[in-house]
Design a protein around this motif. Sequence first.
Motif, PDB file in Angstrom:
ATOM      1  N   LEU A  50      -7.072 -12.149   2.760  1.00  0.00           N
ATOM      2  CA  LEU A  50      -7.986 -11.006   2.882  1.00  0.00           C
ATOM      3  C   LEU A  50      -7.327  -9.854   3.633  1.00  0.00           C
ATOM      4  CD1 LEU A  50     -11.316 -12.902   3.671  1.00  0.00           C
ATOM      5  CD2 LEU A  50     -10.673 -11.780   1.533  1.00  0.00           C
ATOM      6  N   LEU A  51      -6.492 -10.191   4.614  1.00  0.00           N
ATOM      7  CA  LEU A  51      -5.748  -9.152   5.326  1.00  0.00           C
ATOM      8  C   LEU A  51      -4.780  -8.455   4.370  1.00  0.00           C
ATOM      9  CD1 LEU A  51      -5.089  -7.788   8.046  1.00  0.00           C
ATOM     10  CD2 LEU A  51      -3.376  -9.580   8.426  1.00  0.00           C
ATOM     11  N   GLY A  52      -4.148  -9.244   3.494  1.00  0.00           N
ATOM     12  CA  GLY A  52      -3.244  -8.674   2.504  1.00  0.00           C
ATOM     13  C   GLY A  52      -3.971  -7.749   1.539  1.00  0.00           C
ATOM     14  N   VAL A  53      -5.162  -8.160   1.093  1.00  0.00           N
ATOM     15  CA  VAL A  53      -5.964  -7.317   0.203  1.00  0.00           C
ATOM     16  C   VAL A  53      -6.305  -5.990   0.879  1.00  0.00           C
ATOM     17  CG1 VAL A  53      -8.209  -7.093  -0.939  1.00  0.00           C
ATOM     18  CG2 VAL A  53      -6.943  -9.242  -1.098  1.00  0.00           C
ATOM     19  N   THR A  54      -6.702  -6.062   2.160  1.00  0.00           N
ATOM     20  CA  THR A  54      -7.082  -4.860   2.904  1.00  0.00           C
ATOM     21  C   THR A  54      -5.899  -3.920   3.105  1.00  0.00           C
ATOM     22  OG1 THR A  54      -8.780  -6.129   4.076  1.00  0.00           O
ATOM     23  CG2 THR A  54      -8.133  -4.017   5.033  1.00  0.00           C
ATOM     24  N   LEU A  55      -4.780  -4.467   3.584  1.00  0.00           N
ATOM     25  CA  LEU A  55      -3.597  -3.641   3.840  1.00  0.00           C
ATOM     26  C   LEU A  55      -3.070  -3.028   2.552  1.00  0.00           C
ATOM     27  CD1 LEU A  55      -1.683  -5.853   6.434  1.00  0.00           C
ATOM     28  CD2 LEU A  55      -3.008  -3.786   6.874  1.00  0.00           C
ATOM     29  N   ARG A  56      -3.136  -3.786   1.478  1.00  0.00           N
ATOM     30  CA  ARG A  56      -2.664  -3.287   0.191  1.00  0.00           C
ATOM     31  C   ARG A  56      -3.517  -2.108  -0.275  1.00  0.00           C
ATOM     32  NH1 ARG A  56      -3.552  -4.283  -5.241  1.00  0.00           N
ATOM     33  NH2 ARG A  56      -1.678  -4.248  -6.533  1.00  0.00           N
ATOM     34  N   ASP A  74       5.492  12.719   4.760  1.00  0.00           N
ATOM     35  CA  ASP A  74       6.580  12.529   5.720  1.00  0.00           C
ATOM     36  C   ASP A  74       7.110  11.105   5.585  1.00  0.00           C
ATOM     37  OD1 ASP A  74       4.573  10.989   6.799  1.00  0.00           O
ATOM     38  OD2 ASP A  74       4.115  12.378   8.438  1.00  0.00           O
ATOM     39  N   ASN A  75       7.781  10.628   6.624  1.00  0.00           N
ATOM     40  CA  ASN A  75       8.378   9.291   6.560  1.00  0.00           C
ATOM     41  C   ASN A  75       7.337   8.183   6.489  1.00  0.00           C
ATOM     42  OD1 ASN A  75      11.025  10.211   6.594  1.00  0.00           O
ATOM     43  ND2 ASN A  75      11.140  10.236   8.842  1.00  0.00           N
ATOM     44  N   SER A  76       6.095   8.511   6.813  1.00  0.00           N
ATOM     45  CA  SER A  76       5.053   7.485   6.742  1.00  0.00           C
ATOM     46  C   SER A  76       4.857   6.999   5.312  1.00  0.00           C
ATOM     47  CB  SER A  76       3.733   8.020   7.297  1.00  0.00           C
ATOM     48  OG  SER A  76       3.266   9.118   6.524  1.00  0.00           O
ATOM     49  N   GLN A  77       5.261   7.818   4.330  1.00  0.00           N
ATOM     50  CA  GLN A  77       5.144   7.399   2.928  1.00  0.00           C
ATOM     51  C   GLN A  77       5.978   6.152   2.664  1.00  0.00           C
ATOM     52  OE1 GLN A  77       3.035   8.868   0.728  1.00  0.00           O
ATOM     53  NE2 GLN A  77       2.378  10.123   2.456  1.00  0.00           N
ATOM     54  N   ARG A  78       7.128   6.055   3.344  1.00  0.00           N
ATOM     55  CA  ARG A  78       7.969   4.867   3.191  1.00  0.00           C
ATOM     56  C   ARG A  78       7.250   3.625   3.720  1.00  0.00           C
ATOM     57  NH1 ARG A  78      14.107   6.776   4.962  1.00  0.00           N
ATOM     58  NH2 ARG A  78      14.338   8.424   3.355  1.00  0.00           N
ATOM     59  N   LEU A  79       6.527   3.814   4.819  1.00  0.00           N
ATOM     60  CA  LEU A  79       5.757   2.699   5.375  1.00  0.00           C
ATOM     61  C   LEU A  79       4.676   2.265   4.403  1.00  0.00           C
ATOM     62  CD1 LEU A  79       4.867   0.803   7.657  1.00  0.00           C
ATOM     63  CD2 LEU A  79       3.502   2.705   8.583  1.00  0.00           C
ATOM     64  N   TYR A  80       3.964   3.232   3.810  1.00  0.00           N
ATOM     65  CA  TYR A  80       2.906   2.896   2.852  1.00  0.00           C
ATOM     66  C   TYR A  80       3.488   2.194   1.622  1.00  0.00           C
ATOM     67  CZ  TYR A  80       0.335   6.389   5.600  1.00  0.00           C
ATOM     68  OH  TYR A  80      -0.254   7.096   6.621  1.00  0.00           O
ATOM     69  N   ASP A  81       4.629   2.691   1.148  1.00  0.00           N
ATOM     70  CA  ASP A  81       5.268   2.059  -0.008  1.00  0.00           C
ATOM     71  C   ASP A  81       5.640   0.614   0.290  1.00  0.00           C
ATOM     72  OD1 ASP A  81       5.063   4.246  -1.661  1.00  0.00           O
ATOM     73  OD2 ASP A  81       7.091   4.990  -1.273  1.00  0.00           O
ATOM     74  N   SER A  82       6.272   0.406   1.439  1.00  0.00           N
ATOM     75  CA  SER A  82       6.698  -0.948   1.819  1.00  0.00           C
ATOM     76  C   SER A  82       5.499  -1.869   1.996  1.00  0.00           C
ATOM     77  CB  SER A  82       7.522  -0.904   3.115  1.00  0.00           C
ATOM     78  OG  SER A  82       8.690  -0.133   2.944  1.00  0.00           O
ATOM     79  N   LEU A  83       4.467  -1.349   2.640  1.00  0.00           N
ATOM     80  CA  LEU A  83       3.262  -2.141   2.884  1.00  0.00           C
ATOM     81  C   LEU A  83       2.598  -2.538   1.566  1.00  0.00           C
ATOM     82  CD1 LEU A  83       1.592  -3.251   5.226  1.00  0.00           C
ATOM     83  CD2 LEU A  83       0.219  -1.162   5.148  1.00  0.00           C
ATOM     84  N   PHE A  84       2.547  -1.592   0.627  1.00  0.00           N
ATOM     85  CA  PHE A  84       1.939  -1.871  -0.672  1.00  0.00           C
ATOM     86  C   PHE A  84       2.728  -2.943  -1.420  1.00  0.00           C
ATOM     87  CE2 PHE A  84       1.839  -1.058  -5.272  1.00  0.00           C
ATOM     88  CZ  PHE A  84       0.495  -1.234  -5.519  1.00  0.00           C
ATOM     89  N   LYS A  85       4.035  -2.815  -1.463  1.00  0.00           N
ATOM     90  CA  LYS A  85       4.864  -3.746  -2.231  1.00  0.00           C
ATOM     91  C   LYS A  85       4.875  -5.137  -1.604  1.00  0.00           C
ATOM     92  CE  LYS A  85       8.247  -0.732  -2.098  1.00  0.00           C
ATOM     93  NZ  LYS A  85       9.527  -0.026  -2.264  1.00  0.00           N
ATOM     94  N   ILE A  86       5.020  -5.203  -0.292  1.00  0.00           N
ATOM     95  CA  ILE A  86       5.078  -6.511   0.369  1.00  0.00           C
ATOM     96  C   ILE A  86       3.731  -7.230   0.288  1.00  0.00           C
ATOM     97  CG2 ILE A  86       5.386  -7.665   2.588  1.00  0.00           C
ATOM     98  CD1 ILE A  86       7.460  -5.502   3.253  1.00  0.00           C
ATOM     99  N   SER A  87       2.634  -6.492   0.526  1.00  0.00           N
ATOM    100  CA  SER A  87       1.308  -7.123   0.447  1.00  0.00           C
ATOM    101  C   SER A  87       0.972  -7.525  -0.981  1.00  0.00           C
ATOM    102  CB  SER A  87       0.233  -6.188   1.013  1.00  0.00           C
ATOM    103  OG  SER A  87       0.219  -4.953   0.321  1.00  0.00           O
ATOM    104  N   SER A  88       1.520  -6.807  -1.976  1.00  0.00           N
ATOM    105  CA  SER A  88       1.311  -7.174  -3.383  1.00  0.00           C
ATOM    106  C   SER A  88       1.965  -8.514  -3.702  1.00  0.00           C
ATOM    107  CB  SER A  88       1.890  -6.094  -4.307  1.00  0.00           C
ATOM    108  OG  SER A  88       1.167  -4.896  -4.209  1.00  0.00           O
ATOM    109  N   LEU A  89       3.027  -8.849  -2.982  1.00  0.00           N
ATOM    110  CA  LEU A  89       3.695 -10.137  -3.173  1.00  0.00           C
ATOM    111  C   LEU A  89       3.048 -11.240  -2.344  1.00  0.00           C
ATOM    112  CD1 LEU A  89       6.082 -11.863  -4.250  1.00  0.00           C
ATOM    113  CD2 LEU A  89       7.386 -11.076  -2.255  1.00  0.00           C
TER     114      LEU A  89
END
Length: 344
Positions: A90-96, A110-125
């Motif tokens: 459920l935490l993964g669903v929320t963060l994703r 800004d650089n936060s986009q890289r954080l969002y990208d990484s968070l989306f991809k890792i939580s998707s896995l």
Amino acid sequence: MLYVVLFFLIFSFLLYVILGGADYGAGIIELFSSEKNQEITKKTIYRVMGPVWEANHIWIIIVIVILWIAFPAYYNVMVVNLHIPLTLMLLGVTLRGVAFVFRHYDAIIDNSQRLYDSLFKISSLITPIFLGIIFGALVSGEIQLLTEENRLTFHEAYIASWLHPFAILVGIFFATLCAFLSAVLLIGEAEEKDQNIYIRKSAIATIAVVLMGFITIVYGYSTNTIFIIDFIANKYVLGTVTLSGILLLPLWRNIKKGNKVWTRFFAGFQVVLILIAALISHYPNIIITKTTSIDILMDIAPPSVIKVLGISLIIGGSIILPGLFHLLKSFKMIKILEEGKKQL
């Protein structure tokens, strides 16, 4: 009315795996792509997922509610013994979801986009892996039920039941299944010049699904996992899995022809066959513990509750399904309403 409730339970579960699974798989495809292809995939999946990514989670909510109301004994084992992987899922669903929104709608680039990208991809896995782990734990025979006579340590009760090789293998297998679904879906959604990317991804995902399925079965058989023993011994299960494998031939034939409708039909049907095989191999004793098997129909809710729930599901389904159909149709995501063939 019990059969109505069971139908909605299975129907919602299958829809979540297919629609939500393809949703998760999009992030997995992006994660395992080159930097150039990641940008292409990012734009494609936003266009595809944007209108429906929240709607996909309706089905898992329906599954949880039905289990909670109609099958309390089954639900109790899940939320007590497996509360850790459930919470992580459920935490993964929320963060994703948060990452998906902010990487597209954040007002400041800004650089936060890289954080969002990484968070989306890792939580998707990670999220589908934990979904698979939960199912693997339920059928692994490693769950130890808490009773007054059975004094267990925290590790025995809440960790050992799911943190073991078989459940992890099932989790990885489910993640590869999600990637397979998404890769086939994205073939029909990508621009013509980018479609070969997802054809290659489909081939890799297909190999990964077959390989992980084989490894999981071999490991389960070598460790005498009851679920796998019954899985192999059941002629209906073997027939279902064999049919799923045979359907790879028409799937790839239609991919080469560029038939969007049939590629999605065969891919979805293959996944449904695999899920049905997993469900019927030990039905109705879907939870297998160290000492016993738990019948999903054991200690069900009273008939009056089942009746009200069944009526509610019928009414709710008559509202939700047409609305979902209209949503998908509005964003041209139901390819059967469009021209069936398009040269890849």
